[in-house]
Design a protein around this motif. Structure first.
Motif, PDB file in Angstrom:
ATOM      1  N   MET A 140       0.974  -1.380  -0.038  1.00 47.01           N
ATOM      2  CA  MET A 140      -0.024  -0.031   0.221  1.00 47.01           C
ATOM      3  C   MET A 140       0.805   1.155   0.119  1.00 47.01           C
ATOM      4  N   SER A 141       0.678   2.094  -0.961  1.00 46.46           N
ATOM      5  CA  SER A 141       1.363   3.413  -0.853  1.00 46.46           C
ATOM      6  C   SER A 141       0.744   4.579   0.012  1.00 46.46           C
ATOM      7  N   HIS A 142       1.748   4.952   0.733  1.00 45.15           N
ATOM      8  CA  HIS A 142       0.975   5.858   1.659  1.00 45.15           C
ATOM      9  C   HIS A 142       1.523   7.424   1.328  1.00 45.15           C
ATOM     10  N   CYS A 143       0.634   8.471   1.757  1.00 46.83           N
ATOM     11  CA  CYS A 143       0.751   9.770   1.655  1.00 46.83           C
ATOM     12  C   CYS A 143       0.925  10.731   2.623  1.00 46.83           C
ATOM     13  N   ALA A 144       1.779  11.481   2.747  1.00 46.28           N
ATOM     14  CA  ALA A 144       2.241  12.168   4.023  1.00 46.28           C
ATOM     15  C   ALA A 144       1.966  13.571   3.843  1.00 46.28           C
ATOM     16  N   GLU A 145       1.687  14.457   4.920  1.00 47.00           N
ATOM     17  CA  GLU A 145       1.753  15.776   4.951  1.00 47.00           C
ATOM     18  C   GLU A 145       2.309  16.432   6.257  1.00 47.00           C
ATOM     19  N   ILE A 146       3.379  17.192   5.901  1.00 43.30           N
ATOM     20  CA  ILE A 146       3.980  17.837   7.021  1.00 43.30           C
ATOM     21  C   ILE A 146       3.465  19.043   7.345  1.00 43.30           C
ATOM     22  N   ILE A 147       3.182  19.089   8.775  1.00 48.24           N
ATOM     23  CA  ILE A 147       2.645  20.471   9.349  1.00 48.24           C
ATOM     24  C   ILE A 147       3.776  21.266  10.312  1.00 48.24           C
ATOM     25  N   ALA A 148       4.547  22.100   9.969  1.00 47.18           N
ATOM     26  CA  ALA A 148       5.356  22.743  10.883  1.00 47.18           C
ATOM     27  C   ALA A 148       4.679  23.842  11.697  1.00 47.18           C
ATOM     28  N   VAL A 149       4.600  23.861  13.021  1.00 45.75           N
ATOM     29  CA  VAL A 149       3.952  24.522  13.878  1.00 45.75           C
ATOM     30  C   VAL A 149       4.823  25.449  14.494  1.00 45.75           C
ATOM     31  N   ILE A 156      -1.063  10.040   6.424  1.00 40.87           N
ATOM     32  CA  ILE A 156      -0.051  10.413   7.336  1.00 40.87           C
ATOM     33  C   ILE A 156       0.026  11.752   7.584  1.00 40.87           C
ATOM     34  N   ILE A 157       0.109  12.091   9.086  1.00 41.05           N
ATOM     35  CA  ILE A 157       0.260  13.620   9.406  1.00 41.05           C
ATOM     36  C   ILE A 157       1.313  13.606  10.140  1.00 41.05           C
ATOM     37  N   ILE A 158       2.477  14.467   9.822  1.00 40.26           N
ATOM     38  CA  ILE A 158       3.648  14.488  10.617  1.00 40.26           C
ATOM     39  C   ILE A 158       3.750  16.164  11.160  1.00 40.26           C
ATOM     40  N   THR A 159       3.704  16.418  12.392  1.00 44.61           N
ATOM     41  CA  THR A 159       3.710  17.827  12.858  1.00 44.61           C
ATOM     42  C   THR A 159       5.081  17.946  13.554  1.00 44.61           C
ATOM     43  N   THR A 160       5.660  19.129  13.532  1.00 42.33           N
ATOM     44  CA  THR A 160       6.851  19.417  14.120  1.00 42.33           C
ATOM     45  C   THR A 160       6.423  20.797  15.068  1.00 42.33           C
ATOM     46  N   GLY A 161       7.216  20.761  16.298  1.00 40.27           N
ATOM     47  CA  GLY A 161       7.197  21.875  17.166  1.00 40.27           C
ATOM     48  C   GLY A 161       5.577  22.039  17.695  1.00 40.27           C
ATOM     49  N   GLY A 162       5.715  22.807  18.832  1.00 40.95           N
ATOM     50  CA  GLY A 162       4.452  22.930  19.791  1.00 40.95           C
ATOM     51  C   GLY A 162       4.390  21.829  20.651  1.00 40.95           C
ATOM     52  N   VAL A 212       5.097  12.773  -0.566  1.00 45.58           N
ATOM     53  CA  VAL A 212       4.808  14.008   0.384  1.00 45.58           C
ATOM     54  C   VAL A 212       4.332  14.919  -0.770  1.00 45.58           C
ATOM     55  N   TYR A 213       2.978  15.394  -0.691  1.00 46.14           N
ATOM     56  CA  TYR A 213       2.326  16.346  -1.825  1.00 46.14           C
ATOM     57  C   TYR A 213       2.422  17.857  -1.027  1.00 46.14           C
ATOM     58  N   TYR A 214       1.950  18.102   0.279  1.00 49.62           N
ATOM     59  CA  TYR A 214       1.965  19.250   0.842  1.00 49.62           C
ATOM     60  C   TYR A 214       2.894  19.373   1.997  1.00 49.62           C
ATOM     61  N   ASN A 215       3.208  20.539   2.313  1.00 49.11           N
ATOM     62  CA  ASN A 215       4.088  21.014   3.443  1.00 49.11           C
ATOM     63  C   ASN A 215       3.459  22.210   3.791  1.00 49.11           C
ATOM     64  N   THR A 216       3.038  22.279   5.019  1.00 47.70           N
ATOM     65  CA  THR A 216       2.156  23.292   5.338  1.00 47.70           C
ATOM     66  C   THR A 216       2.860  24.055   6.814  1.00 47.70           C
ATOM     67  N   VAL A 217       2.943  25.324   6.955  1.00 49.68           N
ATOM     68  CA  VAL A 217       3.415  26.003   7.985  1.00 49.68           C
ATOM     69  C   VAL A 217       2.257  26.783   8.705  1.00 49.68           C
TER      70      VAL A 217
END
Length: 415
Positions: free
Chosen positions: A1-10, A64-70, A38-43
């Motif tokens: 199965m192929s996964h898709c992740a989005e990174i959210i930097a807080v 998959i959602i990966i957050t950094t910070g906070g 990874v198709y989107y990288n949000t701040v």
């Protein structure tokens, strides 16, 4: 199965540009190694409503959602609270993590303030990602078909947490094993490299071949997917052989840290010592070499000969060369390389002299003109660069080309 992740930097400090979002690079590179898209990288700033909105958008297009910070102790560290609410999780006190935080403050001899307890409150039922590099633990959980991973923001914590904690968690989501190899190419632009491999890459499914542009080089990542490491690696080998034939000596290494690392290793293997003579780069080449642990095994020293007087007095460049050919010339570069090796007592001397700009230059020698020379065993290897870029770009490319010239010289002497 192929996964898709989005990174959210807080972090408002990232949103406003006060600090560089290096966490996103760390996480994205790791996800690429795992074969996760990874198709989107949000701040988003430290605002719970805007963060919740960003999470709602992310969960609609990624599993998959990966957050950094906070995750810290201050009032604006609201990532856990916001994501727990968004996914219907309640926060519970994790006694083991609380004890760890208490012990940390005892160790450093400081009083633990009450707000630090906030770091030990985690989503109920989550996988705790232990933080051996700081106080705030990370965490991971699955809800509604989405895997959520929260990592601390400080890069010195985020990078090892991603490698040592999050990547094992993510690997467990797949029933396949990925093996990647990175082929480093120097001396050919991204467009030219991509043009050569496009028809091959587009026809490939497993393994895959993808180009990445880096500062002064191109990286080709070959990734195989199979039921185990041995079979996944076997899939990549024919592609690596093909690339070696296609790009030949433009490849400076496979799965190596950097061009400087390759040069230092080659000098060490041959028992050779290096000396540098730099003008327009102002010591940048020496810095690239000495940034590496163990560089003292091969690097004796360098001369930053910015003024002509220094070139003559310390490197022995004849005054007539400077008067007739000028400091930016092949003959001056040769004299500098030999002079550095002899003055410092090295086996190999390398020199850089040029016009970094933005001022200076002439029709005959415009800004970006740089001469390089390597001296070894009484022989010279030279290179002229005409790099049209900003001052820092000229300097950086000159130093990288000097490293590559050393690499080629050393390789030419192999049996």
């Amino acid at each position: 199965m192929s996964h898709c992740a989005e990174i959210i930097a807080v972090g408002t400090e990232i949103l406003l540009g006060n600090i560089v979002n290096s966490d996103a690079q760390t996480v994205a590179q790791a996800l690429s190694e795992l074969g996760i898209n990874v198709y989107y990288n949000t701040v988003v700033g430290d605002n719970p409503e805007r963060l919740k909105s960003a999470v709602e958008i992310a969960r609609s297009r990624a599993d998959i959602i990966i957050t950094t910070g906070g995750l810290g102790p201050t009032f604006d560290d609201l990532t856990k609270q916001t994501l727990a609410e968004a996914f219907g999780k309640k926060l519970v006190l994790h006694e083991e993590e609380l004890l760890k935080i208490h012990r940390y403050f005892e160790k450093i001899g400081r009083e633990m303030t009450a707000n630090n307890e906030q770091q030990a409150w985690l989503p109920e039922g989550c996988t705790v990602l232990k933080n051996d590099w700081g106080t705030a633990p990370g965490c991971a959980f699955e809800a509604d078909g989405v895997h959520v991973i929260m990592l601390p923001g400080p890069p010195r914590e985020c990078a090892p947490m991603m490698r040592e904690r999050a990547m094992p968690y993510l690997r467990a989501l797949s029933d396949a094993t990925l093996v990647s190899h990175e082929v480093h190419i120097f001396g050919m632009g991204e467009g030219a490299v991509e043009n050569r491999i496009r028809h091959i890459a587009e026809a490939m499914d497993n393994p895959t071949l993808a180009p990445y542009a880096k500062e002064g080089e191109v990286l080709l990542r070959v990734t195989g997917r199979a039921e185990d490491t041995e079979h996944a690696d076997a899939l990549t080998q024919p592609v690596l052989t093909m690339l070696a034939e296609e790009f030949s000596d433009l490849i400076y290494g496979v799965d190596v840290p950097s061009l400087a690392d390759v040069v230092v290793s080659a000098l060490r293997e041959r028992g050779l010592k290096l000396a540098t003579a730099e003008s327009c780069t102002g010591g940048l080449l020496s810095k690239m070499v000495t940034d590496l642990p163990g560089a003292s095994d091969v690097f004796l020293g360098g001369v930053c000969a910015y003024h002509n007087e220094v070139k003559t007095r310390l490197l022995g460049v004849p005054a007539e060369i400077l008067e007739t050919d000028g400091a930016v010339s092949r003959v001056c570069a040769r004299a500098m390389a030999k002079g550095a090796a002899e003055a410092i007592g090295a086996d190999v001397g390398v020199s850089i002299t040029g016009i970094a700009g933005p001022d200076g230059g002439s029709p005959e020698k415009p800004v970006g003109t740089v001469y390089l020379s390597v001296w070894k065993d009484g022989a010279y290897w030279d290179k002229k660069l005409s790099h049209q870029a900003y001052r820092g770009g000229v300097r950086n490319m000159a130093a990288l080309h000097a490293l590559d010239l050393i690499r080629r010289v050393l390789a030419s002497g192999e049996e």
